[in-house]
Design a protein around this motif. Sequence first.
Motif, mmCIF file in Angstrom:
data_model
loop_
_atom_site.group_PDB
_atom_site.id
_atom_site.type_symbol
_atom_site.label_atom_id
_atom_site.label_comp_id
_atom_site.label_asym_id
_atom_site.label_seq_id
_atom_site.Cartn_x
_atom_site.Cartn_y
_atom_site.Cartn_z
ATOM 1 N N SER A 29 -3.689 -8.171 -6.622
ATOM 2 C CA SER A 29 -5.074 -8.263 -6.149
ATOM 3 C C SER A 29 -5.335 -7.390 -4.930
ATOM 4 C CB SER A 29 -5.402 -9.715 -5.822
ATOM 5 O OG SER A 29 -4.494 -10.220 -4.840
ATOM 6 N N TRP A 30 -4.283 -7.030 -4.162
ATOM 7 C CA TRP A 30 -4.523 -6.237 -2.961
ATOM 8 C C TRP A 30 -4.974 -4.814 -3.284
ATOM 9 C CZ3 TRP A 30 -1.654 -1.855 -2.676
ATOM 10 C CH2 TRP A 30 -0.453 -1.813 -3.383
ATOM 11 N N GLY A 33 -8.458 -3.987 -2.330
ATOM 12 C CA GLY A 33 -8.789 -3.960 -0.906
ATOM 13 C C GLY A 33 -9.545 -2.720 -0.452
#
Length: 226
Positions: A29-30, A33
């Motif tokens: 999921s990063w 970012g």
Amino acid sequence: MAVVEEAEREALTPPASRRRRSFRPRYPSWLTGPSFVYYVLFFLGPMAILVAFSLATQLGFGSLKYGFDISQFRQVAGSLYVTIFVRTLVMASVGSLLTIAVGYPLAYWMARYLTTYKMLALLLLIVPFWTSFLIRTYALKIILDPHGYLAKDLGINILYTKYAVAVGLVYNYLPLFILPVFASLERMDWSLIEAATDLAITLMVVLSVFVVVYIWFARKEERFGG
């Protein structure tokens, strides 16, 4: 036998305890970012600044008092802004209709009848995109200048009128309409058109064939994006 026994055990296993296979790609999921930070800084940030300005009170030239003042929003219902909104909607509708009226026959002609010079026609259509939207608009302003050839020789003096706005809308957005419609018609099976033409007897049937076969087939690519 081992394979059969394993298949039987799998069949007797409850569905909840089975391991579900998923073909979805798994990414951490990063990775979202950087795009999320970009979205916050360059979209949500400016929108928040605009909201703060709209609720502020103007004290003088270039001076604001931040607060929660909604008096500016009451002016939206005024006759001036309503007239502007209606005029904008009318010009957008007229520009869209003119773009369809000019672009659809041109896209059909390029897809159906052009063979040798098809790439040249596409190149002439794409070349204006290599320049800025603002530069193209100023070039059209020079063409429609009251002291130019169109105004002096042909008597076409429409600069700073609603007709010039319509011409500008069609001129700037015509390639955006022609390219997707051309790509859609390029993949069309023209034997269907010939069969439909053989069955067409009256003018109404011919128009029905055009609407059903042509426009229905290319309707997904006609959205401006619309």
